[in-house]
Scaffold this active site. Structure first.
Site, mmCIF file in Angstrom:
data_model
loop_
_atom_site.group_PDB
_atom_site.id
_atom_site.type_symbol
_atom_site.label_atom_id
_atom_site.label_comp_id
_atom_site.label_asym_id
_atom_site.label_seq_id
_atom_site.Cartn_x
_atom_site.Cartn_y
_atom_site.Cartn_z
ATOM 1 N N SER A 112 0.838 -1.185 0.000
ATOM 2 C CA SER A 112 0.000 0.000 0.000
ATOM 3 C C SER A 112 0.878 1.242 0.000
ATOM 4 O O SER A 112 1.695 1.417 -0.896
ATOM 5 C CB SER A 112 -0.969 -0.045 1.190
ATOM 6 O OG SER A 112 -2.002 0.893 1.037
ATOM 7 N N GLU A 211 -1.977 -2.927 -8.019
ATOM 8 C CA GLU A 211 -3.137 -3.221 -7.178
ATOM 9 C C GLU A 211 -3.579 -1.906 -6.559
ATOM 10 O O GLU A 211 -2.824 -0.937 -6.556
ATOM 11 C CB GLU A 211 -2.786 -4.250 -6.092
ATOM 12 C CG GLU A 211 -1.722 -3.808 -5.099
ATOM 13 C CD GLU A 211 -2.267 -2.962 -3.946
ATOM 14 O OE1 GLU A 211 -3.435 -3.141 -3.564
ATOM 15 O OE2 GLU A 211 -1.532 -2.092 -3.447
ATOM 16 N N HIS A 278 -5.124 -5.591 -1.448
ATOM 17 C CA HIS A 278 -5.927 -5.193 -0.293
ATOM 18 C C HIS A 278 -7.109 -6.126 -0.036
ATOM 19 O O HIS A 278 -8.077 -5.728 0.614
ATOM 20 C CB HIS A 278 -6.442 -3.768 -0.479
ATOM 21 C CG HIS A 278 -5.410 -2.703 -0.266
ATOM 22 N ND1 HIS A 278 -4.473 -2.366 -1.228
ATOM 23 C CD2 HIS A 278 -5.157 -1.898 0.792
ATOM 24 C CE1 HIS A 278 -3.705 -1.386 -0.767
ATOM 25 N NE2 HIS A 278 -4.095 -1.085 0.444
#
Length: 307
Positions: A112, A211, A278
């Site tokens: 992330s 992602e 995620h």
């Protein structure tokens, strides 16, 4: 070309640092991480400002940077595990102690917002890292696929094989073909945020991993279009598409529609449905190492980050 730095595989007894270079983290989630890591035979060391909070950051820039650089420079520490993502890593990446990284390469894991750190370490020191769970996610349990995948990436010294999962929303984003190259990338938003900075990686011959979470389809369209227009995707060998979680809005356009539209006409092997990102559970994969993407068999095989 500078040689890739590969840290040593973790062994029982090794000290691992827990630091918070991005957002704040609850104490109970750090305690869960300590429990899981101890169960692996490792010696977790919680750094002084791990539980700090400064607005939406896990402490001030100086506190977060200080813990990170202290961990990177400590010869006893063999891995640096980031406790969570959120936001904040980009504010400190220009001051990461790259000399310490070159002297004593350590495993670094997170995802992330931690993508900013992965990119900085790759561009600044050519360090192979691990795109894997932040330590707070070990609260899923030591036997969860997320924790077990992280353990494999950190402690086995073996390749990681990721199989496309039909249950993933991005599974239909797929062409045919086979590609080999260095796996680079991570969170799409953070990758796009490196455009115009020293940390944008050269993706020539690379397999690009993407992602994201909480980004509406039109925003993902904008980011991919930005990458295309900038020339950053010129020369990419293939695209590995991970999880795009909570990416729906009121328009009758799905995230799969956008990814298909913006990726498949590149004429490259593209493989979606990879449980990386995620999702409720996700797989840790090395970054900066040789990878093989086989869109026909639905597999991404990545060499270990470690020696």
């Amino acid at each position: 070309m500078t040689a890739t730095l590969h840290p040593a595989t973790l062994r029982p007894g090794d000290t691992v640092a827990l630091v918070s270079p991005s957002g704040p983290v609850p104490a109970e989630r750090v305690e869960a991480a300590v429990s899981v890591l101890t169960g692996w035979g490792l010696a977790p060391r919680v750094y002084p400002h791990v539980l700090a909070r400064h607005g939406y950051f896990g402490g001030t820039d100086e506190q977060r940077l200080g813990d990170l650089n202290d961990a990177l420079g400590d010869p006893q520490v063999r891995a640096v595990l980031c406790t969570r993502g959120g936001y904040g890593a980009q504010r400190i990446t220009d001051r990461v102690d790259l000399d310490a990284v070159r002297r004593d390469p350590k495993l670094v894991m997170g995802f992330s917002d931690i993508t900013a750190l992965h990119l900085a370490l790759w561009r600044g020191a050519r360090l192979a890292t691990v795109h894997g769970p932040v330590a707070a996610q070990f609260d899923k349990g030591a036997d969860s696929p997320t924790a077990l995948g992280a353990r494999h990436a950190l402690m086995s010294g073996e390749p990681v094989v990721v199989v496309a999962d039909p249950a993933e929303d991005t599974h239909r984003v797929r062409t045919s073909g086979h590609a080999e190259g260095t796996l680079l990338g991570g969170n799409l938003s953070l990758l796009v945020s490196t455009l115009g900075t020293p940390h944008l990686p050269d993706l020539t011959g690379a397999i690009l991993l993407i992602e994201d979470v909480g980004e509406y389809p039109y925003r993902v369209d904008r980011m991919l279009t930005h990458l295309r227009r900038s020339g950053a995707l010129d020369g990419v060998a293939g695209v590995a598409v991970g999880q795009f979680t909570d990416c729906a809005d009121a328009w009758p356009v799905t995230i799969t529609d956008v990814l298909t539209d913006r990726l498949l006409d590149l004429g490259l092997p593209v493989l979606g449905g990879l449980p990386i990102g995620h999702g409720p559970q996700h797989t840790a994969v090395p970054l900066g190492t040789r990878a093989t993407l086989d869109a026909d068999t639905g597999t991404l095989t990545v060499a270990p980050a470690t020696l």
